[in-house]
Each structure stands twice: as structure tokens, then as C-alpha cells.
Scaffold this active site. Structure first.
Site, PDB file in Angstrom:
ATOM      1  N   ASP A 159       0.874  -1.156   0.044  1.00 49.06           N
ATOM      2  CA  ASP A 159      -0.084  -0.075  -0.040  1.00 49.06           C
ATOM      3  C   ASP A 159       0.709   1.184  -0.048  1.00 49.06           C
ATOM      4  OD1 ASP A 159      -2.616  -1.280   0.709  1.00 49.06           O
ATOM      5  OD2 ASP A 159      -1.134  -2.344   2.121  1.00 49.06           O
ATOM      6  N   HIS A 187      -4.370  -3.752   5.789  1.00 50.32           N
ATOM      7  CA  HIS A 187      -3.977  -4.199   4.377  1.00 50.32           C
ATOM      8  C   HIS A 187      -5.183  -4.525   3.665  1.00 50.32           C
ATOM      9  CE1 HIS A 187      -2.355  -5.304   0.758  1.00 50.32           C
ATOM     10  NE2 HIS A 187      -2.485  -6.534   0.978  1.00 50.32           N
TER      11      HIS A 187
HETATM   12  P1  NDP Z   1      -0.405 -15.971  -4.241  1.00 48.14           P
HETATM   13  O1  NDP Z   1       0.951 -16.316  -3.883  1.00 48.14           O
HETATM   14  O2  NDP Z   1      -0.891 -15.170  -5.241  1.00 48.14           O
HETATM   15  O3  NDP Z   1      -0.812 -15.378  -2.810  1.00 48.14           O
HETATM   16  C1  NDP Z   1      -0.741 -15.800  -1.432  1.00 48.14           C
HETATM   17  C2  NDP Z   1      -1.483 -15.022  -0.395  1.00 48.14           C
HETATM   18  O4  NDP Z   1      -0.888 -13.736  -0.618  1.00 48.14           O
HETATM   19  C3  NDP Z   1      -2.920 -14.703  -0.543  1.00 48.14           C
HETATM   20  O5  NDP Z   1      -3.526 -14.764   0.552  1.00 48.14           O
HETATM   21  C4  NDP Z   1      -3.004 -13.401  -1.209  1.00 48.14           C
HETATM   22  O6  NDP Z   1      -4.419 -12.863  -0.632  1.00 48.14           O
HETATM   23  C5  NDP Z   1      -1.900 -12.735  -0.303  1.00 48.14           C
HETATM   24  N1  NDP Z   1      -1.552 -11.271  -0.761  1.00 48.14           N
HETATM   25  C6  NDP Z   1      -1.360 -10.175  -0.032  1.00 48.14           C
HETATM   26  N2  NDP Z   1      -1.306  -9.089  -0.570  1.00 48.14           N
HETATM   27  C7  NDP Z   1      -1.351  -9.360  -1.776  1.00 48.14           C
HETATM   28  C8  NDP Z   1      -1.295  -8.649  -3.016  1.00 48.14           C
HETATM   29  N3  NDP Z   1      -1.071  -7.280  -2.876  1.00 48.14           N
HETATM   30  N4  NDP Z   1      -1.701  -9.101  -4.123  1.00 48.14           N
HETATM   31  C9  NDP Z   1      -1.812 -10.211  -4.126  1.00 48.14           C
HETATM   32  N5  NDP Z   1      -1.920 -11.255  -3.412  1.00 48.14           N
HETATM   33  C10 NDP Z   1      -1.784 -10.633  -1.931  1.00 48.14           C
HETATM   34  O7  NDP Z   1      -1.320 -17.278  -4.175  1.00 48.14           O
HETATM   35  P2  NDP Z   1      -1.317 -18.484  -5.105  1.00 48.14           P
HETATM   36  O8  NDP Z   1      -2.705 -19.017  -4.978  1.00 48.14           O
HETATM   37  O9  NDP Z   1      -0.676 -18.589  -6.368  1.00 48.14           O
HETATM   38  O10 NDP Z   1      -0.441 -19.511  -3.997  1.00 48.14           O
HETATM   39  C11 NDP Z   1      -0.838 -19.806  -2.666  1.00 48.14           C
HETATM   40  C12 NDP Z   1       0.039 -20.928  -2.421  1.00 48.14           C
HETATM   41  O11 NDP Z   1      -0.020 -21.117  -0.762  1.00 48.14           O
HETATM   42  C13 NDP Z   1      -0.116 -22.273  -2.816  1.00 48.14           C
HETATM   43  O12 NDP Z   1       1.060 -23.202  -3.403  1.00 48.14           O
HETATM   44  C14 NDP Z   1      -0.785 -22.914  -1.751  1.00 48.14           C
HETATM   45  O13 NDP Z   1      -0.639 -24.478  -1.840  1.00 48.14           O
HETATM   46  C15 NDP Z   1      -0.229 -22.518  -0.516  1.00 48.14           C
HETATM   47  N6  NDP Z   1      -0.931 -22.769   0.608  1.00 48.14           N
HETATM   48  C16 NDP Z   1      -0.263 -23.165   1.969  1.00 48.14           C
HETATM   49  C17 NDP Z   1      -0.462 -23.172   2.877  1.00 48.14           C
HETATM   50  C18 NDP Z   1       0.093 -23.917   3.974  1.00 48.14           C
HETATM   51  O14 NDP Z   1       1.451 -23.783   3.765  1.00 48.14           O
HETATM   52  N7  NDP Z   1      -0.063 -24.229   4.991  1.00 48.14           N
HETATM   53  C19 NDP Z   1      -2.041 -22.719   3.276  1.00 48.14           C
HETATM   54  C20 NDP Z   1      -2.721 -22.401   2.135  1.00 48.14           C
HETATM   55  C21 NDP Z   1      -2.298 -22.067   0.713  1.00 48.14           C
HETATM   56  P3  NDP Z   1      -5.547 -13.125  -1.792  1.00 48.14           P
HETATM   57  O15 NDP Z   1      -6.079 -14.396  -1.807  1.00 48.14           O
HETATM   58  O16 NDP Z   1      -6.552 -11.975  -1.133  1.00 48.14           O
HETATM   59  O17 NDP Z   1      -5.088 -12.420  -3.087  1.00 48.14           O
END
Ligand code: NDP
Length: 326
Positions: A159, A187
Site C-alpha cells: 500500500d 491491508h
Molecule cells: P499468491 O501467491 O498469489 O498469494 C498468496 C497470498 O498472498 C494470498 O493470501 C493473497 O491474498 C496474499 N496477498 C497479500 N497481498 C497481496 C497482493 N497485494 N496481491 C496479491 N496477493 C496478495 O497465491 P497462490 O494461490 O498462487 O499461492 C498460494 C500458495 O499457498 C499455494 O501454493 C498453496 O498451496 C499455498 N498454501 C499453503 C498453505 C500452507 O503452507 N499451510 C496454506 C494455504 C495455501 P488474496 O487471496 O486476498 O489475493
């Protein structure tokens, strides 16, 4: 050669992870003389994808990359880490209500907070990126009673950076010359980017812009809804800019800001009337691995209204997970 720093990244197979890991391994986060060991956490079904990312990291032959671990076990990922970037979070799926999203993430961040509490370095610096970032950071902090609560932070830097670039475009000046910007709160689109104290080469940004309507009707909505605008344009959420902000956040926290203000989401110490422990975006300076809130800023009526608005959202999120924290 310095001893390597262990850095955990969760959600390592995700799109932010893909923009983040290569820059950490190249020394952009902790310094060009600082070796790192990457400890990568992701869900069991994402382990193959993590392996692919690790193969690419190997193929970069980064001189500073001293080792890598991939796992689906938080206690392995967080073992002795000095920096933890909690990126993975449960995205909102179709038909999911806000309270379900909060609950699903509360579960993830409770487990991760406990694991950090058990196995991480006692001075670990934690940055939560996964949304809802402030509340997830709060949950992790509350789940790690043996660690210093001040070492849990949430990412407001995106932000902050978005606001910097909007101000640079409006004034026609260079981003690098803007100082003393603050972003308050959550955020989320309720954050309050505040340029009342900002300067460019010593001149007041507020005087330069001199347009309250632009501030209220253009600037704040543009910064607040920038994430949605990127999804609309790209068909995917912002990833490289989120990873960049995470790198800025940790680099400044570890290496210092030389007196420059940056924004971090941190547990409130009561400053500016924010209740203690609320994970709130504040202007800070960093020195010797510690951040310090910029104190003594006057909060005018418009600012108080905006701060109360973003605080109310955070309080509501906090109330929504209170029963899960035991
Ligand atoms: P991303 O890598 O794009 O995003 C990850 C997180 O960052 C989301 O919660 C997203 O929020 C957040 N975020 C914060 N700020 C921003 C921003 N400005 N722009 C975009 N995102 C932002 O998600 P993917 O789906 O590509 O990857 C997530 C990974 O996490 C997957 O590999 C999944 O398997 C893993 N995962 C792992 C967990 C664990 O280890 N226990 C639990 C859950 C998921 P928002 O959704 O609001 O965009």
C-alpha cells in the site's frame, strides 16, 4: 563469508512465491554478502510444484544460496529460521462467507504460530503476506507466547509503495525523492494513505497537490482498490509487486532505513489511540533490526475518521476469530 541466514517461505509454490524466492536467493533481501538457506513450506499437493521451483533455483547457481528444504510440515520449515515470510493462505472460494475465510485462515496461522513458537530462532522476524494479513499476523502472534510479539508483522508496504507511485505521478516528481509518507491500518481498501507530512526535496506534498477532493475521491480509492484493478487488467492477482513489497519490508527491518519512514503492520503499543496488540499499519523507522513508530504526528479530523474506519474493520476481524484463539 557470513554464516547463512535461514529464511522460511510458506506458499512457496504460489505465484507470489515464484516472484519472491529468486530475489531472496540473489541477495536482494538480506544483502549481497549474506548467504541464505531457503526452507519452503507448502501443502502436500503442492510439493511437486515446489520441487520444480527448487530445480529452477538450482539452475540459477546463486552464489548466496547455501541450501534448500521443501516440506509440508511447519515444524521442519520453521526450524531455526531467523526470517519467516508467511505467504500461503486460504483464498476465498465461491460461496465462502467472510467468517469461513477468517476461520480457515485462523486454523492455518494458529498452527504456524505454534510451530514458530516451538522451533524458530528466538529472534525470528515474521512477516505475514497471506490475507487477511493483519489478522493472520495477529493470530500467529497470539499462538506464539514464547516469542516477542513485536517480531510479528503484517505487510502494508505494498500500500505504501502504491501510494508513493501515485504521488510521484501526480506531482511529476521522482518516487525516490518522496519522504515521510504514512499508511495507517489494515491491508485492505480501508487503509489510510496519509501524505500530510510527506515531502519531496523538502517541499510539502500536501501544499504541492493542494486538492482535498483529489485526495479523498481519487488518491485513496486508487490506492485502496489497486489490487482489484490489477486482477481486472491481468486476470490474476498482483504477485511481483507483492513480492517486491515483502522484500522491501524485511530488508528495511533488518538493514535499517537511515531515518526514512516506511510503513509496517505491527502490534500496536497504544500509539495514536489504537488499542494495544491490534496489528496496525504505522509509519516507522528501522535501526539495528528494530522498528520504531514515528511519534508525535497530529491527527486531524479527516485522518481520525479514516483511521477509525480501518480500525473498526480490524476490530471486527479480531472479534471474528477471538473464539478460535482459546
Ligand atoms: P499468491 O501467491 O498469489 O498469494 C498468496 C497470498 O498472498 C494470498 O493470501 C493473497 O491474498 C496474499 N496477498 C497479500 N497481498 C497481496 C497482493 N497485494 N496481491 C496479491 N496477493 C496478495 O497465491 P497462490 O494461490 O498462487 O499461492 C498460494 C500458495 O499457498 C499455494 O501454493 C498453496 O498451496 C499455498 N498454501 C499453503 C498453505 C500452507 O503452507 N499451510 C496454506 C494455504 C495455501 P488474496 O487471496 O486476498 O489475493
Amino acid at each position: 563469508m557470513k554464516a547463512p541466514v535461514r529464511v522460511a517461505v510458506t506458499g512457496a509454490a504460489g505465484q507470489i512465491g515464484y516472484s519472491l524466492l529468486f530475489r531472496i536467493a540473489s541477495g536482494e533481501m538480506l544483502g549481497k554478502d549474506q548467504p541464505v538457506i531457503l526452507q519452503l513450506l507448502d501443502l502436500p499437493q503442492a510439493q511437486n510444484a515446489v520441487k520444480g521451483v527448487m530445480m529452477e533455483l538450482e539452475d540459477c547457481a546463486f552464489p548466496l544460496l547455501a541450501g534448500m528444504v521443501a516440506t509440508d510440515d511447519p515444524e521442519v520449515a520453521f526450524k531455526d529460521v531467523q526470517v519467516a515470510l508467511l505467504v500461503g493462505a486460504r483464498p476465498r472460494s465461491k460461496g465462502m462467507e467472510r467468517k469461513d475465510l477468517l476461520a480457515a485462515n485462523a486454523e492455518i496461522f494458529t498452527v504456524q504460530g505454534r510451530a514458530l513458537n516451538k522451533v524458530a530462532d528466538r529472534n525470528v522476524k515474521v512477516l505475514v503476506v497471506g490475507n487477511p494479513a493483519n489478522t493472520n499476523a495477529y493470530i500467529a502472534m497470539k499462538s506464539a507466547p514464547d516469542l516477542n510479539p513485536n517480531n510479528f508483522t503484517a505487510m502494508l508496504r505494498l500500500d505504501h509503495n502504491r501510494a508513493l507511485s501515485q504521488i510521484a505521478a501526480k506531482t511529476g516528481k521522482a518516487v525516490a525523492d518522496i519522504e515521510k509518507l504514512a499508511v495507517w491500518g489494515n491491508h485492505s481498501p480501508t487503509m489510510y494513505a496519509d501524505y500530510r507530512y510527506a515531502t519531496i526535496n523538502g517541499e510539502s506534498v500536501k501544499t504541492m497537490i493542494n486538492d482535498h477532493e483529489w485526495n479523498r475521491d481519487v488518491f485513496l480509492p486508487t490506492v485502496g482498490k489497486r489490487g482489484a484493478a490489477i486482477i481486472e487488467a491481468r486476470g490474476l492477482s498482483s504477485a511481483a509487486s507483492a513480492a517486491n513489497a515483502a522484500i522491501d519490508h524485511i530488508r528495511d527491518w533488518v538493514l535499517g532505513t537511515n531515518g526514512k519512514w516506511v510503513t509496517m503492520g505491527i502490534p500496536s503499543d497504544g500509539s495514536y489511540g489504537i488499542p494495544q496488540e491490534v496489528m496496525f499499519g504505522y509509519p516507522v523507522t528501522c535501526e539495528n533490526g528494530q522498528y520504531k513508530i514515528v511519534e508525535g504526528l497530529e491527527i486531524d479530523e479527516f485522518s481520525r475518521e479514516r483511521i477509525n474506519f480501518t480500525l473498526a474493520e480490524l476490530e471486527e476481524e479480531r472479534a471474528g476469530v477471538a473464539h478460535l484463539l482459546g
